[in-house]
Write an enzyme that holds these catalytic residues in place. Structure first.
Site, PDB file in Angstrom:
ATOM      1  N   GLY A 110       0.785  -1.230   0.000  1.00 26.04           N
ATOM      2  CA  GLY A 110       0.000   0.000   0.000  1.00 26.04           C
ATOM      3  C   GLY A 110       0.812   1.273   0.000  1.00 26.04           C
ATOM      4  O   GLY A 110       0.341   2.315   0.476  1.00 26.04           O
ATOM      5  N   ASN A 151       1.521   2.993  -2.657  1.00 29.61           N
ATOM      6  CA  ASN A 151       0.808   3.898  -3.578  1.00 29.61           C
ATOM      7  C   ASN A 151      -0.469   4.430  -2.937  1.00 29.61           C
ATOM      8  O   ASN A 151      -0.815   5.602  -3.110  1.00 29.61           O
ATOM      9  CB  ASN A 151       0.502   3.190  -4.906  1.00 29.61           C
ATOM     10  N   LYS A 187     -16.258 -15.825  -9.401  1.00 24.05           N
ATOM     11  CA  LYS A 187     -15.613 -14.516  -9.508  1.00 24.05           C
ATOM     12  C   LYS A 187     -16.674 -13.417  -9.659  1.00 24.05           C
ATOM     13  O   LYS A 187     -16.524 -12.318  -9.135  1.00 24.05           O
ATOM     14  CB  LYS A 187     -14.682 -14.539 -10.720  1.00 24.05           C
ATOM     15  N   MET A 234      -3.774  -7.433  -6.913  1.00 30.10           N
ATOM     16  CA  MET A 234      -3.192  -8.498  -7.724  1.00 30.10           C
ATOM     17  C   MET A 234      -4.236  -9.475  -8.264  1.00 30.10           C
ATOM     18  O   MET A 234      -4.076 -10.687  -8.189  1.00 30.10           O
ATOM     19  CB  MET A 234      -2.086  -9.204  -6.928  1.00 30.10           C
ATOM     20  N   ARG A 235      -5.307  -8.916  -8.794  1.00 30.28           N
ATOM     21  CA  ARG A 235      -6.339  -9.737  -9.435  1.00 30.28           C
ATOM     22  C   ARG A 235      -6.779  -9.057 -10.709  1.00 30.28           C
ATOM     23  O   ARG A 235      -6.917  -7.830 -10.734  1.00 30.28           O
ATOM     24  CB  ARG A 235      -7.572  -9.847  -8.538  1.00 30.28           C
ATOM     25  N   LEU A 236      -7.025  -9.887 -11.709  1.00 27.91           N
ATOM     26  CA  LEU A 236      -7.515  -9.359 -12.975  1.00 27.91           C
ATOM     27  C   LEU A 236      -9.023  -9.161 -12.858  1.00 27.91           C
ATOM     28  O   LEU A 236      -9.729 -10.058 -12.407  1.00 27.91           O
ATOM     29  CB  LEU A 236      -7.197 -10.386 -14.072  1.00 27.91           C
ATOM     30  N   ASN A 288      -4.994   1.962 -13.511  1.00 27.01           N
ATOM     31  CA  ASN A 288      -4.019   1.066 -12.891  1.00 27.01           C
ATOM     32  C   ASN A 288      -2.635   1.678 -13.026  1.00 27.01           C
ATOM     33  O   ASN A 288      -2.379   2.460 -13.941  1.00 27.01           O
ATOM     34  CB  ASN A 288      -4.048  -0.290 -13.606  1.00 27.01           C
ATOM     35  N   HIS A 331       1.463   0.578 -13.310  1.00 26.50           N
ATOM     36  CA  HIS A 331       2.309  -0.576 -13.610  1.00 26.50           C
ATOM     37  C   HIS A 331       3.772  -0.137 -13.580  1.00 26.50           C
ATOM     38  O   HIS A 331       4.124   0.883 -14.180  1.00 26.50           O
ATOM     39  CB  HIS A 331       1.936  -1.151 -14.977  1.00 26.50           C
TER      40      HIS A 331
HETATM   41  C1  GAR Z   1       3.356  -1.249  -7.413  1.00 26.32           C
HETATM   42  O1  GAR Z   1       4.724  -1.199  -7.757  1.00 26.32           O
HETATM   43  C2  GAR Z   1       2.493  -1.399  -8.646  1.00 26.32           C
HETATM   44  O2  GAR Z   1       3.013  -0.729  -9.744  1.00 26.32           O
HETATM   45  C3  GAR Z   1       2.520  -2.894  -8.847  1.00 26.32           C
HETATM   46  O3  GAR Z   1       2.350  -3.392  -7.552  1.00 26.32           O
HETATM   47  C4  GAR Z   1       3.052  -2.549  -6.648  1.00 26.32           C
HETATM   48  C5  GAR Z   1       2.181  -2.297  -5.443  1.00 26.32           C
HETATM   49  O4  GAR Z   1       2.937  -1.643  -4.450  1.00 26.32           O
HETATM   50  N1  GAR Z   1       1.475  -3.325  -9.742  1.00 26.32           N
HETATM   51  C6  GAR Z   1       1.657  -4.244 -10.697  1.00 26.32           C
HETATM   52  O5  GAR Z   1       2.698  -4.864 -10.854  1.00 26.32           O
HETATM   53  C7  GAR Z   1       0.468  -4.460 -11.610  1.00 26.32           C
HETATM   54  N2  GAR Z   1       0.767  -5.314 -12.691  1.00 26.32           N
HETATM   55  P1  GAR Z   1       2.252  -0.915  -3.232  1.00 26.32           P
HETATM   56  O6  GAR Z   1       1.291  -1.933  -2.583  1.00 26.32           O
HETATM   57  O7  GAR Z   1       3.365  -0.569  -2.318  1.00 26.32           O
HETATM   58  O8  GAR Z   1       1.515   0.282  -3.744  1.00 26.32           O
END
Ligand code: GAR
Length: 202
Positions: free
Chosen positions: A12, A14, A65, A90-92, A107, A109
């Protein structure tokens, strides 16, 4: 002010960066809800400390789902959410969910899409030996890490980098870029034409 929901499954950082930008008023939204699918996720504590309302919805509590996603949609409706912000969820999401919030899901990435999709983008880019990677914020469609790109920022890979030092730099860029992108969206400054997202009036 628009109500946003952040979806997260893990640390978390972000989520925290978005919450801090809201606090500083550089991001003018109401952070109305955190949706989390993992009871052990550290993001839950962060939300509690920041007094952000949380919906913990576990996939294993539902037979399908669709039932899982219908419950999440009920939470979104109840809280009048107009933008869904995926931050390490982490789910589509299925086509059913994406259709319900068409062009209202974003999103982040940790790579320059369309390179290095998937759950291990930083590691994959580092192992590949790229000289530049970065961060992408994009709208979510039915395919993984695929929808129209809103903002991208490059991060150079240094000769002296380890995976850890590169990760740290990419995360710092994420924490700036995501609030910036959300602010542009809520200001109505993103115009979509096909898969091209144009920024207007910046
Ligand atoms: C982040 O780096 C985000 O870009 C990545 O998960 C991390 C979550 O970090 N997302 C992906 O890889 C999506 N394909 P956080 O929980 O510290 O924000």
């Amino acid at each position: 002010m628009k109500n946003i929901a952040v979806f997260a499954s893990g640390r978390g950082t972000n989520f925290n960066a978005i919450a801090q930008a809201v606090k500083k008023k550089s991001l003018k939204v109401n952070l109305a809800l955190l949706v989390c699918d993992n009871p052990k996720a550290p993001v839950l504590d962060k939300a509690r400390r920041l007094k952000v309302k949380t919906a913990l919805v576990k996939r294993e509590d539902f037979a399908t789902k669709k039932d899982f996603e219908k419950t999440i949609i009920r939470f979104l409706k109840k809280n009048k959410i107009s933008l869904v912000v995926m931050a390490g969820f982490m789910r589509l999401l299925s086509a059913f969910f994406v259709k319900a919030y068409k062009n209202r899901i974003v999103n982040i990435h940790p790579a320059l899409l369309p390179s290095f999709k998937g759950a291990h983008a930083i590691k994959d880019a580092f192992a590949y030996g790229v000289k530049a990677t970065g961060v992408t914020v994009h709208f979510v469609d039915e395919a993984m890490d695929h929808g129209p790109i809103i903002l991208q920022r490059e991060v150079a890979v240094k000769e002296s980098d380890t995976l850890g030092s590169l990760e740290a730099r990419i995360h710092r860029v994420e924490h700036q870029l995501y609030p910036e992108a959300i602010q542009l969206i809520v200001q109505g400054k993103i115009r979509l034409k096909g898969r091209r997202a144009r920024i207007t009036g910046r």
